[in-house]
Write an enzyme that holds these catalytic residues in place. Sequence first.
Site, mmCIF file in Angstrom:
data_model
loop_
_atom_site.group_PDB
_atom_site.id
_atom_site.type_symbol
_atom_site.label_atom_id
_atom_site.label_comp_id
_atom_site.label_asym_id
_atom_site.label_seq_id
_atom_site.Cartn_x
_atom_site.Cartn_y
_atom_site.Cartn_z
ATOM 1 N N HIS A 80 0.828 -1.212 0.000
ATOM 2 C CA HIS A 80 0.000 0.000 0.000
ATOM 3 C C HIS A 80 0.857 1.254 0.000
ATOM 4 O O HIS A 80 2.096 1.198 0.075
ATOM 5 C CB HIS A 80 -0.962 0.003 1.197
ATOM 6 C CG HIS A 80 -0.292 -0.026 2.540
ATOM 7 N ND1 HIS A 80 0.456 1.018 3.033
ATOM 8 C CD2 HIS A 80 -0.273 -0.973 3.513
ATOM 9 C CE1 HIS A 80 0.906 0.738 4.234
ATOM 10 N NE2 HIS A 80 0.481 -0.484 4.558
ATOM 11 N N CYS A 97 3.126 -4.723 6.697
ATOM 12 C CA CYS A 97 2.887 -4.646 5.254
ATOM 13 C C CYS A 97 4.144 -4.153 4.543
ATOM 14 O O CYS A 97 5.146 -3.808 5.155
ATOM 15 C CB CYS A 97 1.731 -3.698 4.961
ATOM 16 S SG CYS A 97 0.167 -4.188 5.732
#
Length: 435
Positions: free
Chosen positions: A148, A156
Amino acid sequence: MFAKLARTGFLIAVLGVAGCNQKSMTDFVPEGANKQLPEKVLAEMRAKGMNRNAPIVGRIFKEENVVEVWKQKTNGRYEVIATYPICRYSGKLGPKYTEGDRQAPEGFYTVRPGQMNPKSGYHLSFNIGYPNAYDRANGRTGSNLMVHGACSSSGCYSMNDPQIEEIYAFARDAFKGGQTEFQIQAFPFRMTAANMARYRNDPNYDFWKMLKVGYDNFEITKVPPKVDVCEKRYVFNQVAPDGQSFNPTGACPMSTTPDPLKVAYGAYQKTYDAAFASAINTSTPAPKASIAGVKEASVVSDWSKRRARGERVTIEPPSMNHDGTVTENTERMGRIDSPLGRKMAALDAEKAAKKRAEEQKLAMIAAAKAEKERAKAEALAAKEAAKNKAAQPVETTATVAADATAPATDAQTADNGDGSRLSQIKKKLFGMFGG
């Protein structure tokens, strides 16, 4: 040879290209997620023989800190078309073990249109598909593991916003071209002989050796490998007998490898083995930190749970050392800014206020007691002084009278003058003859 295999679709089975319907495409790419690829990138694609809507594959390398986008050429093989520095990923080298361990996953994952999120709170994102069949078979947990934007990560792979826009555009165009899913290959580092030799003593080495088989298959064929899981391990480019399948937790079937790939892999491995043996005796950079297995994952997961509850914890998660001890930087403490965090902060403030009030009350009691003891000591001192004074001798009237009739000293006589001497003579005469 491998181009022919790729065109038959065997080695790209994981990247099936059945068409998406229009509804799915408009659902997952609303207005705001339609930024087009730069003309410079499109020109390079044309020069390399790539169709704009051709399939893609993503590769991630933690130690090198990069995300690569590879795109299929007209000959069926893939070539890298874009490389982006990772803005931030959390955790260390090594796989993700459990929810809250803040590890960015490593392994082979699949992304489908439904995993794309144009309305992400992190600008744009896509879920990489953790946990996959291998993770579930090995009891690994976690959710919402993304690539992202926004350059912020707690497990992440985070990019800056312009980078995620381009990566998102590559995926969007590939889906529009008919690709139904694309592969994400996440590695701790480029799995060269030199790097594998550097990490040969790492606790995650066996896991990385398993990933390396898939890495090598891609390096040889330049086609994403067919990925299956059996006996709780990855297997790559294996063909099961008719009627049999790969069970992630069951025994592996008597599968085979296509002959051309088998030959190419054998030659590749021979070269690798020689390079590995040479690299062991070569001075190389020191390995980077890696997660110490499930034990460290559990320690960090507990830290994450306490942090999520709003408790005051170390700013950075704890780290486990090689000897099993845990290191925490207690000089930097804080709590997450959240409703629970603010509630916990308010409770702490209330406890602190009560503690201060109690301390003040105890201080007042101690001061009053000290004052009482002081007054008592003063009273005792005064009483003792009076007692001592009463015990001292007192001058009597007789003593005073004796002092009064005592003969005058020569000095006194001299001071009285002639008048005094005459008076004394008179007194003597009166005594002798009567008076």
